[in-house]
Design an enzyme around this catalytic site. Structure first.
Site, PDB file in Angstrom:
ATOM      1  N   ARG A 142      54.867 -24.753 -30.148  1.00  0.00           N
ATOM      2  CA  ARG A 142      55.317 -23.449 -29.625  1.00  0.00           C
ATOM      3  C   ARG A 142      55.267 -23.507 -28.097  1.00  0.00           C
ATOM      4  O   ARG A 142      54.299 -24.013 -27.530  1.00  0.00           O
ATOM      5  CB  ARG A 142      54.445 -22.295 -30.150  1.00  0.00           C
ATOM      6  N   GLN A 185      52.890  -8.118 -36.219  1.00  0.00           N
ATOM      7  CA  GLN A 185      51.488  -8.450 -35.926  1.00  0.00           C
ATOM      8  C   GLN A 185      50.668  -7.177 -35.689  1.00  0.00           C
ATOM      9  O   GLN A 185      49.482  -7.116 -35.992  1.00  0.00           O
ATOM     10  CB  GLN A 185      51.392  -9.330 -34.670  1.00  0.00           C
ATOM     11  N   ASP A 236      50.482 -14.194 -23.041  1.00  0.00           N
ATOM     12  CA  ASP A 236      50.614 -15.568 -23.501  1.00  0.00           C
ATOM     13  C   ASP A 236      50.648 -16.527 -22.308  1.00  0.00           C
ATOM     14  O   ASP A 236      50.247 -17.677 -22.421  1.00  0.00           O
ATOM     15  CB  ASP A 236      51.871 -15.719 -24.350  1.00  0.00           C
ATOM     16  N   ASN A 287      54.388 -11.760 -22.692  1.00  0.00           N
ATOM     17  CA  ASN A 287      53.683 -11.325 -23.905  1.00  0.00           C
ATOM     18  C   ASN A 287      54.727 -11.029 -24.967  1.00  0.00           C
ATOM     19  O   ASN A 287      55.937 -11.159 -24.717  1.00  0.00           O
ATOM     20  CB  ASN A 287      52.822 -10.087 -23.597  1.00  0.00           C
ATOM     21  N   LYS A 288      54.284 -10.611 -26.150  1.00  0.00           N
ATOM     22  CA  LYS A 288      55.184 -10.387 -27.273  1.00  0.00           C
ATOM     23  C   LYS A 288      56.395  -9.542 -26.872  1.00  0.00           C
ATOM     24  O   LYS A 288      56.258  -8.568 -26.123  1.00  0.00           O
ATOM     25  CB  LYS A 288      54.425  -9.694 -28.405  1.00  0.00           C
TER      26      LYS A 288
HETATM   27  O1  MRU Z   1      53.707 -14.719 -31.632  1.00  0.00           O
HETATM   28  P1  MRU Z   1      52.222 -14.442 -31.498  1.00  0.00           P
HETATM   29  O2  MRU Z   1      51.665 -13.638 -32.612  1.00  0.00           O
HETATM   30  O3  MRU Z   1      51.440 -15.696 -31.216  1.00  0.00           O
HETATM   31  O4  MRU Z   1      52.143 -13.533 -30.160  1.00  0.00           O
HETATM   32  C1  MRU Z   1      50.886 -13.117 -29.742  1.00  0.00           C
HETATM   33  C2  MRU Z   1      50.936 -12.264 -28.527  1.00  0.00           C
HETATM   34  O5  MRU Z   1      51.957 -12.000 -27.917  1.00  0.00           O
HETATM   35  C3  MRU Z   1      49.586 -11.799 -28.003  1.00  0.00           C
HETATM   36  O6  MRU Z   1      49.704 -10.554 -27.415  1.00  0.00           O
HETATM   37  C4  MRU Z   1      49.093 -12.806 -26.976  1.00  0.00           C
HETATM   38  O7  MRU Z   1      49.125 -14.080 -27.524  1.00  0.00           O
HETATM   39  C5  MRU Z   1      47.720 -12.501 -26.475  1.00  0.00           C
HETATM   40  S1  MRU Z   1      46.553 -12.803 -27.675  1.00  0.00           S
HETATM   41  C6  MRU Z   1      45.089 -12.404 -27.001  1.00  0.00           C
END
Ligand code: MRU
Length: 366
Positions: free
Chosen positions: A95, A208, A249, A259-260
């Site tokens: 990823r 999520q 991220d 971030n997401k």
């Molecule tokens: O695709 P994911 O579920 O890995 O995305 C996660 C996020 O965007 C979280 O907000 C980020 O990783 C921070 S986790 C503390």
């Protein structure tokens, strides 16, 4: 944190066999609680790619343990350094957006390349991987401590009425090792008897927020409400949100935050209504090499099936149903970038700073 009143972390070495990594398969939550074994680097790669584990800090810790499992296999190889580097590139390709992955892998490679003895290679790999796990856990605990006063201050201003917090995706303990990032101050405030209520974006397409954040807050007794992703702006406009708390991220050296997908839109709504927008992150999520998030952060595009199909529970089974017409164009961007100018502050293990180069360098003595 707790599941059915029993304490869990998200990842650990199997007590009876330290050559096996164990995780909670997050794809099945909240409908099924299943612990699975990861026995080699291929298992680790798939666990990250298919999101059995997800969330930047946990992705980094899983990759570190993946390198340890590979060292168990290659420790006495004459071509150790090359095989180690190949293993690192392999895991990094699972990823692209969460910088914790590359951070953990590169640190492990750096700590091993000058070691000759195979036994020592295994010991150091294990110790370094567990250091990543334990550091991530401690960083989150400290993020909670530094973030708590933000909630306390609002609670006092509201004379103890519930502090309404909006969060996006899952930046909870399920995305880390324990405590979470955005959730760490929330758990602390709740445990201190401060009234809080969390608006949780469902966070399409993998939900999520609805599946993981609601689950973990529920297990801890923290009041919360799940909303569709597009409801946050409306709630902010109508003074139903006191503060926005999200994770990261990858954060650049000038404070831009990936971030997401959907986080940027929440930042815009918060900015337009003067609502504080904080990003909680460990230093392992800061990419000091980058200075422009919009042009430099790689944004993951995932399978369009994640958009075309929806997962849910039918009876006792988790089922997948098609929700889009056949043969249409679909795109699935996993993350977006919130520019530093829309961020009130960064909550880190070292304290809170502005989302700008000078403040970040000062806080991290860079
Ligand atoms: O695709 P994911 O579920 O890995 O995305 C996660 C996020 O965007 C979280 O907000 C980020 O990783 C921070 S986790 C503390």
């Amino acid at each position: 944190m707790r599941i059915n009143n029993k304490h869990y972390q998200t990842i650990w070495l199997k007590p009876e066999d330290s050559a096996v990594v164990q995780i909670i398969d997050q794809r099945l939550l909240p409908f099924e609680f299943k612990i699975i074994d990861l026995k080699n680097i291929e298992d680790i790669f798939v666990a990250i790619k298919d999101m059995k584990v997800r969330g930047a800090p946990l992705i980094g810790a899983t990759a570190a343990l993946g390198m340890y499992l590979e060292v168990l296999k290659i420790a006495d190889s004459a071509d150790f350094v090359n095989l180690l580097r190949n293993a690192g590139e392999y895991l990094k390709s699972s990823r692209p957006t969460a910088v914790n992955l590359a951070f953990a892998v590169d640190n492990l490679i750096h700590s091993l390349i000058n070691i000759e003895q195979s036994e020592k290679r295994i010991l150091v790999a294990r110790d370094q991987a567990m250091l990543v796990v334990n550091n991530e856990k401690e960083y989150c605990r400290q993020i909670g401590e530094h973030g708590l006063p933000l909630i306390e201050e609002i609670s006092m201003k509201k004379n103890g009425l519930p502090v309404n917090i909006l969060t996006h995706c899952n930046a909870g303990w399920l995305a880390c090792i324990d405590y979470g990032t955005a959730t760490a101050p929330i758990y602390l405030a709740h445990d201190k008897g401060i009234k809080v209520h969390v608006w949780i974006d469902e966070t399409r397409p993998r939900n999520q927020g609805a599946r993981l954040t609601a689950f973990e807050l529920g297990q801890h007794g923290v009041p919360h409400t799940v909303i569709v992703d597009n409801a946050g702006g409306h709630l902010i406009q109508h003074d139903r949100v006191d503060i926005v708390l999200v994770g990261s991220d990858r954060t650049t050296a000038n404070g831009d935050v990936a971030n997401k997908i959907g986080t940027y839109l929440k930042a815009l709504a918060a900015h337009d209504n003067n609502i504080p927008f904080y990003v909680a992150l460990p230093s392992s999520s800061i990419d000091w090499n980058l200075t422009n998030g919009l042009t430099q952060i790689p944004i993951e595009e995932r399978s369009t099936d994640e958009v075309s199909y929806m997962e849910g529970k039918i009876g006792s089974r988790i089922e997948r149903v098609q929700i889009l017409p056949d043969n249409i164009h679909v795109a699935n961007y996993g993350f977006d970038v919130t520019p530093a100018r829309l961020i009130t502050g960064l909550i880190t293990e070292k304290g809170i700073c502005k989302a700008e180069a000078l403040s970040m360098k000062k806080l991290f003595k860079k």
